[in-house]
Design an enzyme around this catalytic site. Structure first.
Site, PDB file in Angstrom:
ATOM      1  N   LYS A 103       0.720  -1.383  -0.053  1.00 26.50           N
ATOM      2  CA  LYS A 103       0.044  -0.056  -0.022  1.00 26.50           C
ATOM      3  C   LYS A 103       0.900   1.426  -0.087  1.00 26.50           C
ATOM      4  O   LYS A 103       1.681   1.309   0.737  1.00 26.50           O
ATOM      5  CB  LYS A 103      -0.891  -0.014   1.495  1.00 26.50           C
ATOM      6  CG  LYS A 103      -1.838  -1.160   1.411  1.00 26.50           C
ATOM      7  CD  LYS A 103      -3.085  -0.720   2.049  1.00 26.50           C
ATOM      8  CE  LYS A 103      -2.600  -0.740   3.613  1.00 26.50           C
ATOM      9  NZ  LYS A 103      -3.734  -1.069   4.582  1.00 26.50           N
ATOM     10  N   GLY A 127      10.769  -6.715   8.088  1.00 31.17           N
ATOM     11  CA  GLY A 127       9.391  -7.179   7.635  1.00 31.17           C
ATOM     12  C   GLY A 127       9.607  -8.050   6.133  1.00 31.17           C
ATOM     13  O   GLY A 127      10.218  -9.096   6.200  1.00 31.17           O
TER      14      GLY A 127
HETATM   15  P1  AMP Z   1       3.762  -4.672   2.855  1.00 29.31           P
HETATM   16  O1  AMP Z   1       3.118  -5.203   4.240  1.00 29.31           O
HETATM   17  O2  AMP Z   1       3.046  -3.386   2.627  1.00 29.31           O
HETATM   18  O3  AMP Z   1       5.363  -4.632   2.885  1.00 29.31           O
HETATM   19  O4  AMP Z   1       3.320  -5.240   1.606  1.00 29.31           O
HETATM   20  C1  AMP Z   1       3.826  -6.764   1.666  1.00 29.31           C
HETATM   21  C2  AMP Z   1       2.872  -7.324   0.527  1.00 29.31           C
HETATM   22  O5  AMP Z   1       2.584  -6.886  -0.787  1.00 29.31           O
HETATM   23  C3  AMP Z   1       3.341  -8.774   0.138  1.00 29.31           C
HETATM   24  O6  AMP Z   1       2.371  -9.810   1.005  1.00 29.31           O
HETATM   25  C4  AMP Z   1       3.161  -8.892  -1.101  1.00 29.31           C
HETATM   26  O7  AMP Z   1       2.384 -10.257  -1.454  1.00 29.31           O
HETATM   27  C5  AMP Z   1       1.845  -7.767  -1.576  1.00 29.31           C
HETATM   28  N1  AMP Z   1       2.138  -7.291  -2.853  1.00 29.31           N
HETATM   29  C6  AMP Z   1       3.340  -6.797  -3.611  1.00 29.31           C
HETATM   30  N2  AMP Z   1       3.242  -6.662  -4.961  1.00 29.31           N
HETATM   31  C7  AMP Z   1       1.700  -6.811  -5.058  1.00 29.31           C
HETATM   32  C8  AMP Z   1       1.122  -6.536  -6.108  1.00 29.31           C
HETATM   33  N3  AMP Z   1       1.363  -6.179  -7.482  1.00 29.31           N
HETATM   34  N4  AMP Z   1      -0.466  -6.694  -5.890  1.00 29.31           N
HETATM   35  C9  AMP Z   1      -0.908  -7.275  -4.987  1.00 29.31           C
HETATM   36  N5  AMP Z   1      -0.028  -7.233  -3.771  1.00 29.31           N
HETATM   37  C10 AMP Z   1       1.371  -7.303  -3.729  1.00 29.31           C
END
Ligand code: AMP
Length: 393
Positions: A198, A349
């Site tokens: 996000k 993370g």
């Molecule tokens: P965060 O916790 O914000 O670091 O997000 C990590 C998550 O983002 C991981 O579980 C990924 O699977 C997800 N992610 C990465 N790229 C995408 C994408 N293109 N569409 C949906 N989810 C994503």
């Protein structure tokens, strides 16, 4: 202001209480990853080698209810593993405060005592002063070595510092050195790679980094809100509609500051998030969504990285948990691992999980042990567990 570390204080003959991060992943009573325990060893061993009368360790584990002992969240498996790693007996107590705890510590023949899960008491997360004072009453010196919880003002991370001389352990010192110098006086060019789900989670980070970085690479789920702001069709890809204007503003700010802002230019697209059936494409048609960066994007990112001297990476570039969408994250991790004379810092993370999944941990300069804490540090925020430590004279 620099903080005092365990090297700056006399601990000989004293009881030291160390806040460690033993919040390890468990499968029943089996520890599936003991790196957090291993990461605390240098400070524990330093204390033992410098003649302390007792090392008292305290940590949380998981999310118990806060209403007393729960076997599922007991630190018993940690005590066992710690004994193996330290090669000496560790006394695990059944609580973390109270007269019985005090008595057990004073009667103990073991040099190392582990208090039971701090979060068996609600007072811990409430930063309750009476609870903090009880913890402090067990020792003469407080050492914080739990970087992973340093962004939380809890009794064991912040409250306790009101009652004891308070210094940083080696793990916190190392985190501050690596994260701090990467952001505040990096060898340039400094490139920041941002990914993850996000935009809203990373706004403060981008704002803080625009004046500091030479290049910002944006991939992962957050890239599509930026692409949308550029008028590019993103199909069903992840979008935060209410952040499109902000994404546009951030790109304008970067442009004004002369910071290169590199977005995803080709995609690995699928018609269903749950399907591994996918293809590489330069566009995202309606009805399709992108779950990874494509080969042209990988090449472009590598070109930017090849000119960088410092790289900070926070967030995966695709849905790396699934092999079908892990290629982009893996390619960039491999490329970073191959770079010579480049400082590569991996935020905690998910990016740390990705590097570990690909078996490349040893190839990176530093992998932060704190997800939330490293994010807040890179956002330029003061971490309460560090701010509360004594300043260096
Ligand atoms: P965060 O916790 O914000 O670091 O997000 C990590 C998550 O983002 C991981 O579980 C990924 O699977 C997800 N992610 C990465 N790229 C995408 C994408 N293109 N569409 C949906 N989810 C994503």
């Amino acid at each position: 202001m620099q903080k005092m570390t365990v090297r700056d204080i006399n601990i000989k003959g004293k009881k030291v209480i160390i806040r460690v991060d033993f919040n390890v992943p468990l499968d029943g009573e089996h520890i599936t990853d003991d790196r957090r325990i291993a990461a605390a060893l240098p400070t524990i061993q330093y204390a033992l080698n410098n003649g302390v009368s007792k090392v008292i360790l305290m940590s949380h584990l998981g999310r118990p209810k806060g209403a007393g002992f729960e076997k599922e969240f007991s630190l018993a498996p940690v005590a066992k593993r710690l004994e193996e790693l330290l090669k000496e007996k560790v006394l695990l107590l059944n609580d973390c405060i109270g007269p019985a705890v005090k008595e057990s510590i004073s009667k103990s023949t073991e040099r190392v005592v582990l208090l039971e899960n701090l979060r068996f008491h609600k007072a811990e997360e409430k930063n309750d002063p009476a609870f903090a004072k009880e913890l402090a009453s067990l020792a003469d010196v407080y050492i914080n070595d739990a970087f992973g919880t340093a962004h939380r003002a809890h009794a064991s991370t912040a409250g306790i510092t009101a009652y004891l001389p308070s210094v940083a352990g080696f793990l916190i010192e190392k985190e501050l050195q690596y994260l701090g110098s990467a952001i505040n006086h990096p060898k340039r060019p400094l490139t920041v790679i941002l990914g993850g789900a996000k935009v809203s989670d990373k706004i403060e980070l981008i704002k803080n980094l625009i004046p500091k970085a030479n290049s910002i690479i944006v991939g992962g789920g957050m890239a599509y809100t930026f692409l949308k702001a550029q008028g590019i069709n993103i199909g069903n890809s992840k979008l935060e509609k209410d952040k499109v204007d902000l994404a546009r503003e951030l790109m304008e700010q970067a442009k004004k500051a002369g910071v290169e802002f590199a977005l995803t230019t080709d995609f690995v697209i699928t018609q269903s998030f749950t399907s591994d059936d996918c293809k590489i494409s330069d566009v995202i048609p309606d009805g399709w969504e992108s779950l990874d960066i494509g080969p042209k994007t990988i090449k472009r990112y590598e070109e930017i990285l090849s000119k960088s001297k410092t790289v900070v990476w926070n967030g995966p570039l695709g849905v790396f948990e699934r092999d079908a969408y892990a290629k982009g994250t893996r390619a960039i991790a491999d490329y970073l691992a191959s770079l010579k004379d480049v400082t590569v810092i991996i935020g905690g993370g998910d990016s740390a999980a990705a590097v570990s999944k690909f078996g490349l941990e040893d190839k990176m300069t530093h992998i932060s042990t704190g997800g939330g804490a490293s994010l807040e540090f890179l956002e330029g925020k003061e971490l309460p567990g560090i701010a509360a430590l004594n300043d260096k004279k």
